[in-house]
Write a protein that holds these residues in place. Sequence first.
Motif, PDB file in Angstrom:
ATOM      1  N   MET A 168       0.956  -1.350  -0.106  1.00 23.19           N
ATOM      2  CA  MET A 168      -0.007  -0.004  -0.226  1.00 23.19           C
ATOM      3  C   MET A 168       0.979   1.276  -0.029  1.00 23.19           C
ATOM      4  O   MET A 168       1.806   1.454   0.864  1.00 23.19           O
ATOM      5  N   THR A 169       0.622   1.825  -0.928  1.00 23.88           N
ATOM      6  CA  THR A 169       1.401   3.389  -0.714  1.00 23.88           C
ATOM      7  C   THR A 169       0.971   4.450   0.039  1.00 23.88           C
ATOM      8  O   THR A 169       0.009   4.522   0.573  1.00 23.88           O
ATOM      9  N   LYS A 170       2.108   5.170   0.454  1.00 21.71           N
ATOM     10  CA  LYS A 170       1.649   6.233   1.333  1.00 21.71           C
ATOM     11  C   LYS A 170       1.056   7.538   0.684  1.00 21.71           C
ATOM     12  O   LYS A 170       1.643   8.004  -0.329  1.00 21.71           O
ATOM     13  N   LYS A 171       0.237   8.053   1.153  1.00 23.62           N
ATOM     14  CA  LYS A 171      -0.478   9.219   0.400  1.00 23.62           C
ATOM     15  C   LYS A 171       0.162  10.365   1.004  1.00 23.62           C
ATOM     16  O   LYS A 171       0.724  10.553   1.961  1.00 23.62           O
ATOM     17  N   LYS A 172       0.428  11.436   0.026  1.00 27.04           N
ATOM     18  CA  LYS A 172       1.105  12.478   0.020  1.00 27.04           C
ATOM     19  C   LYS A 172       0.387  13.535   0.899  1.00 27.04           C
ATOM     20  O   LYS A 172      -0.835  13.590   0.768  1.00 27.04           O
ATOM     21  N   ALA A 173       1.145  14.282   1.590  1.00 22.73           N
ATOM     22  CA  ALA A 173       0.522  15.291   2.573  1.00 22.73           C
ATOM     23  C   ALA A 173       0.081  16.507   1.465  1.00 22.73           C
ATOM     24  O   ALA A 173       0.879  16.646   0.613  1.00 22.73           O
ATOM     25  N   ILE A 174      -1.042  17.124   1.734  1.00 25.77           N
ATOM     26  CA  ILE A 174      -1.185  18.306   1.237  1.00 25.77           C
ATOM     27  C   ILE A 174      -0.347  19.450   1.495  1.00 25.77           C
ATOM     28  O   ILE A 174       0.082  19.706   2.637  1.00 25.77           O
ATOM     29  N   GLN A 175       0.382  20.134   0.305  1.00 31.42           N
ATOM     30  CA  GLN A 175       1.293  21.092   0.562  1.00 31.42           C
ATOM     31  C   GLN A 175       0.713  22.428   0.729  1.00 31.42           C
ATOM     32  O   GLN A 175      -0.169  22.884  -0.034  1.00 31.42           O
ATOM     33  N   LYS A 176       0.982  23.023   2.035  1.00 31.85           N
ATOM     34  CA  LYS A 176       0.423  24.198   2.307  1.00 31.85           C
ATOM     35  C   LYS A 176       1.738  25.148   1.874  1.00 31.85           C
ATOM     36  O   LYS A 176       2.790  24.920   2.000  1.00 31.85           O
ATOM     37  N   PRO A 177       1.148  26.411   1.561  1.00 31.03           N
ATOM     38  CA  PRO A 177       2.023  27.209   1.238  1.00 31.03           C
ATOM     39  C   PRO A 177       2.858  27.849   2.250  1.00 31.03           C
ATOM     40  O   PRO A 177       2.489  28.074   3.493  1.00 31.03           O
ATOM     41  N   LEU A 178       4.329  28.037   2.029  1.00 31.76           N
ATOM     42  CA  LEU A 178       4.952  28.686   3.270  1.00 31.76           C
ATOM     43  C   LEU A 178       4.742  29.995   3.576  1.00 31.76           C
ATOM     44  O   LEU A 178       4.306  30.700   2.660  1.00 31.76           O
ATOM     45  N   LEU A 179       4.581  30.191   4.833  1.00 32.69           N
ATOM     46  CA  LEU A 179       4.541  31.688   5.480  1.00 32.69           C
ATOM     47  C   LEU A 179       5.727  32.384   5.668  1.00 32.69           C
ATOM     48  O   LEU A 179       6.239  32.193   6.930  1.00 32.69           O
ATOM     49  N   ASN A 180       6.373  32.802   4.605  1.00 31.97           N
ATOM     50  CA  ASN A 180       7.462  33.640   4.656  1.00 31.97           C
ATOM     51  C   ASN A 180       7.608  34.898   5.127  1.00 31.97           C
ATOM     52  O   ASN A 180       8.547  35.634   5.648  1.00 31.97           O
ATOM     53  N   HIS A 181       6.437  35.586   4.957  1.00 32.83           N
ATOM     54  CA  HIS A 181       6.449  37.222   5.203  1.00 32.83           C
ATOM     55  C   HIS A 181       5.719  37.409   6.668  1.00 32.83           C
ATOM     56  O   HIS A 181       4.751  37.093   6.919  1.00 32.83           O
ATOM     57  N   VAL A 182       6.578  38.219   7.538  1.00 29.60           N
ATOM     58  CA  VAL A 182       6.003  38.760   8.734  1.00 29.60           C
ATOM     59  C   VAL A 182       5.613  39.969   8.514  1.00 29.60           C
ATOM     60  O   VAL A 182       6.282  40.835   7.942  1.00 29.60           O
ATOM     61  N   ILE A 183       4.356  40.341   9.030  1.00 30.21           N
ATOM     62  CA  ILE A 183       3.576  41.448   8.925  1.00 30.21           C
ATOM     63  C   ILE A 183       3.416  41.999  10.620  1.00 30.21           C
ATOM     64  O   ILE A 183       2.810  41.183  11.103  1.00 30.21           O
ATOM     65  N   ALA A 184       3.962  43.204  10.849  1.00 36.78           N
ATOM     66  CA  ALA A 184       3.677  43.898  12.333  1.00 36.78           C
ATOM     67  C   ALA A 184       2.926  44.942  12.085  1.00 36.78           C
ATOM     68  O   ALA A 184       3.127  45.948  11.380  1.00 36.78           O
ATOM     69  N   ILE A 185       1.816  45.110  12.908  1.00 37.06           N
ATOM     70  CA  ILE A 185       0.971  46.152  12.959  1.00 37.06           C
ATOM     71  C   ILE A 185       0.760  46.585  14.389  1.00 37.06           C
ATOM     72  O   ILE A 185       0.871  45.974  15.248  1.00 37.06           O
ATOM     73  N   ARG A 186      -0.037  47.789  14.511  1.00 38.49           N
ATOM     74  CA  ARG A 186      -0.183  48.381  15.782  1.00 38.49           C
ATOM     75  C   ARG A 186      -1.653  48.533  15.793  1.00 38.49           C
ATOM     76  O   ARG A 186      -2.323  49.093  14.633  1.00 38.49           O
ATOM     77  N   ILE A 187      -2.287  48.293  16.733  1.00 36.76           N
ATOM     78  CA  ILE A 187      -3.783  48.553  16.697  1.00 36.76           C
ATOM     79  C   ILE A 187      -4.105  49.160  18.234  1.00 36.76           C
ATOM     80  O   ILE A 187      -3.300  49.099  19.267  1.00 36.76           O
ATOM     81  N   ASP A 188      -5.181  49.769  18.258  1.00 37.61           N
ATOM     82  CA  ASP A 188      -5.342  50.538  19.753  1.00 37.61           C
ATOM     83  C   ASP A 188      -5.997  49.437  20.640  1.00 37.61           C
ATOM     84  O   ASP A 188      -6.247  48.434  20.189  1.00 37.61           O
ATOM     85  N   ASP A 189      -6.227  49.917  21.864  1.00 38.86           N
ATOM     86  CA  ASP A 189      -6.642  49.002  23.008  1.00 38.86           C
ATOM     87  C   ASP A 189      -8.130  48.458  22.566  1.00 38.86           C
ATOM     88  O   ASP A 189      -8.464  47.344  23.196  1.00 38.86           O
ATOM     89  N   THR A 190      -8.804  49.204  22.270  1.00 38.69           N
ATOM     90  CA  THR A 190     -10.416  48.570  22.037  1.00 38.69           C
ATOM     91  C   THR A 190     -10.370  47.399  20.865  1.00 38.69           C
ATOM     92  O   THR A 190     -10.962  46.554  21.057  1.00 38.69           O
ATOM     93  N   LYS A 191      -9.734  47.389  19.764  1.00 41.64           N
ATOM     94  CA  LYS A 191      -9.433  46.597  19.056  1.00 41.64           C
ATOM     95  C   LYS A 191      -8.580  45.332  19.388  1.00 41.64           C
ATOM     96  O   LYS A 191      -9.106  44.062  19.338  1.00 41.64           O
ATOM     97  N   TYR A 192      -7.660  45.621  20.268  1.00 45.13           N
ATOM     98  CA  TYR A 192      -7.009  44.494  20.873  1.00 45.13           C
ATOM     99  C   TYR A 192      -7.695  43.779  21.949  1.00 45.13           C
ATOM    100  O   TYR A 192      -7.876  42.396  21.872  1.00 45.13           O
ATOM    101  N   ASN A 193      -8.568  44.372  22.610  1.00 45.21           N
ATOM    102  CA  ASN A 193      -9.609  43.725  23.596  1.00 45.21           C
ATOM    103  C   ASN A 193     -10.557  42.852  22.943  1.00 45.21           C
ATOM    104  O   ASN A 193     -10.903  41.905  23.382  1.00 45.21           O
TER     105      ASN A 193
END
Length: 134
Positions: A1-26
């Motif tokens: 029996m052959t082994k099923k290939k795992a579904i390839q997920k795209p690599l998450l290469n990019h980091v995004i940093a944002i700032r939000i206010d206290d209301t949205k953070y809560n």
Amino acid sequence: MTKKKAIQKPLLNHVIAIRIDDTKYNELKTLLDGNEPNAMSRLLRDILYNEPVTVYAKDPSLDIVMEELGRLRAEIKAIGVNINQITRQFNTYPEPQRKALYAKMAFKEHLALQPKITQLLEIISQLAKRWLSE
């Protein structure tokens, strides 16, 4: 029996940093508290990719009800075990006197079971009124 290939997920290469206010953070923190993975990055990724965000709500008033249901379940199970043991003894001995004794014992256990079932049905009807009225 052959082994099923795992579904390839795209690599998450990019980091995004944002700032939000206290209301949205809560607001995000509230969503995160009810979310299963409990990772802010996973929650934000789900929102960005328009994936469904599952929020679990816990009703603390049900804790007491669940404890009561668990206690009733244990008591009903113990009575059922007693009835099974009595029935086994009933079927073991052919003498009518012993059979009558075990039948009386089983009937007493059955009578002890009735109030537990009544209590269980009351709890279930209260839960049904509460959750099925919507």
